[in-house]
Design a protein around this motif. Structure first.
Motif, short mmCIF file in Angstrom:
data_model
loop_
_atom_site.label_atom_id
_atom_site.label_comp_id
_atom_site.label_asym_id
_atom_site.label_seq_id
_atom_site.Cartn_x
_atom_site.Cartn_y
_atom_site.Cartn_z
N ASN A 1 11.09 -10.95 -3.35
CA ASN A 1 10.26 -11.80 -2.49
C ASN A 1 8.81 -11.52 -2.88
OD1 ASN A 1 10.01 -13.67 -0.19
ND2 ASN A 1 8.79 -11.99 0.61
N VAL A 2 8.08 -12.59 -3.17
CA VAL A 2 6.70 -12.46 -3.62
C VAL A 2 5.77 -12.92 -2.51
CG1 VAL A 2 5.02 -13.19 -5.35
CG2 VAL A 2 7.44 -12.89 -5.99
N THR A 3 4.80 -12.06 -2.17
CA THR A 3 3.81 -12.38 -1.15
C THR A 3 2.43 -12.25 -1.77
OG1 THR A 3 5.26 -11.42 0.54
CG2 THR A 3 2.96 -11.82 1.16
N ARG A 4 1.66 -13.30 -1.73
CA ARG A 4 0.30 -13.24 -2.28
C ARG A 4 -0.58 -12.43 -1.35
NH1 ARG A 4 -0.12 -18.48 -5.38
NH2 ARG A 4 1.25 -17.95 -7.10
N THR A 5 -1.39 -11.57 -1.97
CA THR A 5 -2.36 -10.78 -1.22
C THR A 5 -3.71 -10.94 -1.92
OG1 THR A 5 -1.77 -8.81 -2.50
CG2 THR A 5 -0.68 -9.08 -0.37
N GLY A 6 -4.37 -12.06 -1.66
CA GLY A 6 -5.63 -12.36 -2.35
C GLY A 6 -5.36 -12.72 -3.79
N VAL B 1 9.45 -1.71 -3.82
CA VAL B 1 8.23 -2.43 -3.47
C VAL B 1 7.16 -2.10 -4.51
CG1 VAL B 1 6.38 -2.72 -1.77
CG2 VAL B 1 8.72 -2.33 -0.99
N LEU B 2 6.49 -3.12 -4.97
CA LEU B 2 5.32 -2.94 -5.83
C LEU B 2 4.18 -3.73 -5.20
CD1 LEU B 2 7.16 -3.33 -9.19
CD2 LEU B 2 5.77 -1.37 -8.58
N THR B 3 3.08 -3.05 -4.92
CA THR B 3 1.93 -3.72 -4.32
C THR B 3 0.84 -3.85 -5.37
OG1 THR B 3 1.02 -1.61 -3.58
CG2 THR B 3 2.44 -2.79 -2.02
N GLU B 4 -0.09 -4.72 -5.13
CA GLU B 4 -1.23 -4.92 -6.01
C GLU B 4 -0.83 -5.30 -7.43
OE1 GLU B 4 -4.47 -4.90 -4.91
OE2 GLU B 4 -3.50 -4.73 -2.97
N GLY C 1 15.49 2.25 -12.10
CA GLY C 1 14.09 2.05 -12.47
C GLY C 1 13.77 0.57 -12.52
N VAL C 2 12.59 0.21 -12.02
CA VAL C 2 12.14 -1.19 -12.02
C VAL C 2 10.75 -1.25 -12.65
CG1 VAL C 2 11.57 -3.20 -10.59
CG2 VAL C 2 13.45 -1.68 -9.91
N GLU C 3 10.60 -2.17 -13.58
CA GLU C 3 9.30 -2.40 -14.22
C GLU C 3 8.95 -3.87 -14.05
OE1 GLU C 3 7.18 -2.26 -18.64
OE2 GLU C 3 9.16 -1.37 -18.36
N VAL C 4 7.73 -4.14 -13.65
CA VAL C 4 7.24 -5.51 -13.55
C VAL C 4 6.16 -5.66 -14.61
CG1 VAL C 4 6.08 -7.22 -12.11
CG2 VAL C 4 7.76 -5.69 -11.10
N ARG C 5 6.42 -6.52 -15.59
CA ARG C 5 5.48 -6.81 -16.67
C ARG C 5 4.71 -8.08 -16.33
NH1 ARG C 5 8.14 -8.54 -21.29
NH2 ARG C 5 6.34 -7.99 -22.53
N VAL C 6 3.40 -8.03 -16.50
CA VAL C 6 2.56 -9.21 -16.28
C VAL C 6 1.73 -9.42 -17.55
CG1 VAL C 6 0.82 -10.32 -14.84
CG2 VAL C 6 2.47 -8.75 -13.80
N ARG D 1 -3.99 -10.80 -5.90
CA ARG D 1 -2.83 -10.02 -6.35
C ARG D 1 -1.61 -10.45 -5.56
NH1 ARG D 1 -3.76 -5.95 -10.17
NH2 ARG D 1 -5.98 -5.89 -10.56
N GLN D 2 -0.52 -9.73 -5.74
CA GLN D 2 0.71 -10.05 -5.01
C GLN D 2 1.50 -8.78 -4.75
OE1 GLN D 2 2.38 -12.90 -7.61
NE2 GLN D 2 2.50 -11.52 -9.32
N ARG D 3 2.33 -8.88 -3.75
CA ARG D 3 3.25 -7.79 -3.39
C ARG D 3 4.65 -8.29 -3.73
NH1 ARG D 3 4.01 -3.83 1.29
NH2 ARG D 3 6.27 -3.85 1.57
N ILE D 4 5.42 -7.43 -4.39
CA ILE D 4 6.79 -7.78 -4.75
C ILE D 4 7.73 -6.83 -4.03
CG2 ILE D 4 8.47 -7.96 -6.61
CD1 ILE D 4 6.17 -8.77 -8.46
N ASP D 5 8.52 -7.38 -3.11
CA ASP D 5 9.58 -6.63 -2.43
C ASP D 5 10.89 -7.03 -3.10
OD1 ASP D 5 8.45 -5.41 0.32
OD2 ASP D 5 7.44 -7.31 -0.12
N GLY D 6 11.70 -6.06 -3.47
CA GLY D 6 12.92 -6.40 -4.17
C GLY D 6 14.12 -5.60 -3.70
#
Length: 153
Positions: free
Chosen positions: A80-85, A123-126, A101-106, A87-92
């Motif tokens: 679930n992706v929530t925009r925070t300005g 959870v990954l924030t920012e 292990g979880v890696e989010v590549r941008v 950036r975004q917060r990813i809850d999974g």
């Protein structure tokens, strides 16, 4: 000497028309290269997850996707992706659950890593916005890496 074929001119006009009316999206080549550039992964045995529902793709590019689900074999990855300005917060959540292990590549921003808890939640924030891809490194008992398709978040 090459003879001029009447279809050559027609095909040239069709190509020009297609390029004018439906040009390739900006950044398409870069997004494809990002999706394929998995140089940092030691595990050569990578599984590619699929979207759980093709309707989820509607409006993803440039829009807020909300909840996205991927699956491959026995693994389901829901985020679930929530925009925070800016950036975004990813809850999974991962099923089967476990400390994977979880890696989010941008693209153009590097990556963020975390470990899911025993219940499979992470959870990954920012997290920067942009072309994004998730990698899940299953725990030592399964020793496999799963990568999702890219999505513009």
């Amino acid at each position: 000497m090459r003879t001029h074929h009447p279809d050559d001119e027609l095909m040239t006009q069709v190509a020009r028309l297609v390029n004018e009316l439906d040009p390739m999206p900006p950044g398409l080549v870069e997004r494809a290269q990002f999706a394929l550039a998995l140089d940092d992964i030691d595990n050569v045995d990578i599984e590619v997850a699929r979207w759980a529902d093709n309707r989820t793709l509607t409006g993803v590019r440039g829009g807020l996707p909300g909840t996205i689900t991927f699956f491959v074999g026995d693994l389901t990855v829901m985020v679930n992706v929530t925009r925070t300005g800016e950036r975004q917060r990813i809850d999974g959540w991962l099923v089967p659950a476990g400390a994977h292990g979880v890696e989010v590549r941008v693209a153009e921003h590097g990556s963020s890593t975390t470990t899911a808890d025993e219940g499979g939640r992470f959870v990954l924030t920012e997290v920067p916005r942009g072309t994004t891809q998730l990698l899940v490194r299953m725990n030592a008992e399964q020793s496999r890496t799963v990568v999702t398709p890219t999505v513009d978040l």
